[in-house]
Design a protein around this motif. Structure first.
Motif, PDB file in Angstrom:
ATOM      1  N   MET A   1       0.823  -1.193   0.000  1.00 26.24           N
ATOM      2  CA  MET A   1       0.000   0.000   0.000  1.00 26.24           C
ATOM      3  C   MET A   1       0.870   1.262   0.000  1.00 26.24           C
ATOM      4  SD  MET A   1      -3.037   1.039  -0.008  1.00 26.24           S
ATOM      5  CE  MET A   1      -3.921   2.523   0.255  1.00 26.24           C
ATOM      6  N   LEU A   2       1.928   1.234   0.781  1.00 32.88           N
ATOM      7  CA  LEU A   2       2.796   2.405   0.827  1.00 32.88           C
ATOM      8  C   LEU A   2       3.511   2.627  -0.496  1.00 32.88           C
ATOM      9  CD1 LEU A   2       4.388   2.112   4.382  1.00 32.88           C
ATOM     10  CD2 LEU A   2       2.639   3.699   3.615  1.00 32.88           C
ATOM     11  N   ALA A   3       3.798   1.543  -1.216  1.00 29.47           N
ATOM     12  CA  ALA A   3       4.465   1.688  -2.512  1.00 29.47           C
ATOM     13  C   ALA A   3       3.551   2.369  -3.519  1.00 29.47           C
ATOM     14  CB  ALA A   3       4.911   0.324  -3.028  1.00 29.47           C
ATOM     15  N   ILE A   4       2.260   2.104  -3.455  1.00 27.10           N
ATOM     16  CA  ILE A   4       1.309   2.752  -4.366  1.00 27.10           C
ATOM     17  C   ILE A   4       1.225   4.237  -4.057  1.00 27.10           C
ATOM     18  CG2 ILE A   4      -1.122   2.840  -5.049  1.00 27.10           C
ATOM     19  CD1 ILE A   4      -1.217  -0.181  -4.509  1.00 27.10           C
ATOM     20  N   HIS A  43       8.097   0.866   2.872  1.00 23.85           N
ATOM     21  CA  HIS A  43       7.542  -0.319   2.219  1.00 23.85           C
ATOM     22  C   HIS A  43       8.605  -1.412   2.076  1.00 23.85           C
ATOM     23  CE1 HIS A  43       5.196  -2.803  -0.445  1.00 23.85           C
ATOM     24  NE2 HIS A  43       6.223  -2.818  -1.284  1.00 23.85           N
ATOM     25  N   VAL A  44       9.802  -1.030   1.667  1.00 22.72           N
ATOM     26  CA  VAL A  44      10.891  -2.002   1.509  1.00 22.72           C
ATOM     27  C   VAL A  44      11.287  -2.584   2.864  1.00 22.72           C
ATOM     28  CG1 VAL A  44      13.322  -2.210   0.831  1.00 22.72           C
ATOM     29  CG2 VAL A  44      11.717  -1.005  -0.639  1.00 22.72           C
ATOM     30  N   ALA A  45      11.173  -1.788   3.910  1.00 22.63           N
ATOM     31  CA  ALA A  45      11.503  -2.263   5.250  1.00 22.63           C
ATOM     32  C   ALA A  45      10.447  -3.214   5.797  1.00 22.63           C
ATOM     33  CB  ALA A  45      11.676  -1.084   6.193  1.00 22.63           C
ATOM     34  N   GLY A  46       9.301  -3.301   5.158  1.00 20.68           N
ATOM     35  CA  GLY A  46       8.271  -4.229   5.591  1.00 20.68           C
ATOM     36  C   GLY A  46       7.147  -3.594   6.370  1.00 20.68           C
ATOM     37  N   SER A  49       3.215  -3.357   4.566  1.00 20.09           N
ATOM     38  CA  SER A  49       3.115  -4.265   3.432  1.00 20.09           C
ATOM     39  C   SER A  49       1.935  -5.223   3.563  1.00 20.09           C
ATOM     40  CB  SER A  49       4.409  -5.060   3.274  1.00 20.09           C
ATOM     41  OG  SER A  49       4.646  -5.830   4.431  1.00 20.09           O
ATOM     42  N   GLY A  50       1.314  -5.260   4.702  1.00 17.13           N
ATOM     43  CA  GLY A  50       0.151  -6.116   4.901  1.00 17.13           C
ATOM     44  C   GLY A  50       0.142  -6.662   6.313  1.00 17.13           C
ATOM     45  N   TRP A  51      -0.945  -7.314   6.638  1.00 14.84           N
ATOM     46  CA  TRP A  51      -1.081  -7.881   7.969  1.00 14.84           C
ATOM     47  C   TRP A  51      -0.411  -9.232   8.018  1.00 14.84           C
ATOM     48  CZ3 TRP A  51      -2.904  -5.086  11.860  1.00 14.84           C
ATOM     49  CH2 TRP A  51      -3.658  -3.967  11.553  1.00 14.84           C
ATOM     50  N   ALA A  52       0.332  -9.464   9.073  1.00 10.97           N
ATOM     51  CA  ALA A  52       0.927 -10.772   9.306  1.00 10.97           C
ATOM     52  C   ALA A  52      -0.027 -11.548  10.205  1.00 10.97           C
ATOM     53  CB  ALA A  52       2.295 -10.635   9.956  1.00 10.97           C
ATOM     54  N   GLY A  53      -0.777 -12.432   9.600  1.00 15.22           N
ATOM     55  CA  GLY A  53      -1.764 -13.180  10.361  1.00 15.22           C
ATOM     56  C   GLY A  53      -1.133 -14.230  11.258  1.00 15.22           C
ATOM     57  N   ARG A  54      -1.818 -14.533  12.314  1.00 17.19           N
ATOM     58  CA  ARG A  54      -1.315 -15.559  13.226  1.00 17.19           C
ATOM     59  C   ARG A  54      -1.576 -16.931  12.608  1.00 17.19           C
ATOM     60  NH1 ARG A  54      -2.891 -13.949  19.364  1.00 17.19           N
ATOM     61  NH2 ARG A  54      -1.723 -11.998  19.435  1.00 17.19           N
ATOM     62  N   THR A  55      -0.614 -17.797  12.774  1.00 19.42           N
ATOM     63  CA  THR A  55      -0.773 -19.162  12.278  1.00 19.42           C
ATOM     64  C   THR A  55      -1.014 -20.090  13.454  1.00 19.42           C
ATOM     65  OG1 THR A  55       1.604 -19.520  12.359  1.00 19.42           O
ATOM     66  CG2 THR A  55       0.699 -18.727  10.282  1.00 19.42           C
ATOM     67  N   ARG A  56      -1.872 -21.047  13.258  1.00 20.09           N
ATOM     68  CA  ARG A  56      -2.164 -22.015  14.299  1.00 20.09           C
ATOM     69  C   ARG A  56      -1.383 -23.289  14.022  1.00 20.09           C
ATOM     70  NH1 ARG A  56      -8.525 -22.140  15.764  1.00 20.09           N
ATOM     71  NH2 ARG A  56      -8.575 -20.133  16.831  1.00 20.09           N
ATOM     72  N   ARG A  57      -0.763 -23.768  15.042  1.00 19.68           N
ATOM     73  CA  ARG A  57      -0.068 -25.055  14.929  1.00 19.68           C
ATOM     74  C   ARG A  57      -0.819 -26.101  15.721  1.00 19.68           C
ATOM     75  NH1 ARG A  57       6.406 -24.155  15.130  1.00 19.68           N
ATOM     76  NH2 ARG A  57       6.512 -22.691  13.398  1.00 19.68           N
ATOM     77  N   ARG A  58      -0.926 -27.236  15.131  1.00 19.83           N
ATOM     78  CA  ARG A  58      -1.616 -28.336  15.837  1.00 19.83           C
ATOM     79  C   ARG A  58      -0.641 -29.372  16.260  1.00 19.83           C
ATOM     80  NH1 ARG A  58      -7.342 -29.547  13.157  1.00 19.83           N
ATOM     81  NH2 ARG A  58      -8.151 -27.477  13.382  1.00 19.83           N
TER      82      ARG A  58
END
Length: 58
Positions: A1-4, A43-46, A49-58
């Motif tokens: 988004m920041l790059a746009i 933007h290049v630094a991250g 750039s978007g949401w980092a969603g949580r991942t579930r581990r089983r």
């Protein structure tokens, strides 16, 4: 988004410079270009750039 947003600011800076539009010191071509570079660097630094969603581990 920041790059746009940075690309839009670069385009506005180009138009100000190419059309030789007189603006005040805050919205000069160089200042708008520097704002675009800051957004591009973020933007290049991250950042933004978007949401980092949580991942579930089983």
């Amino acid at each position: 988004m920041l790059a746009i947003v940075a690309a839009v600011l670069f385009f506005i800076s180009f138009l100000i410079n190419a059309a030789e539009i007189t603006t005040n010191h805050v919205f000069s071509s160089g200042n708008v270009m520097l704002l675009g570079l800051v957004l591009l660097a973020l933007h290049v630094a991250g950042i933004g750039s978007g949401w980092a969603g949580r991942t579930r581990r089983r």
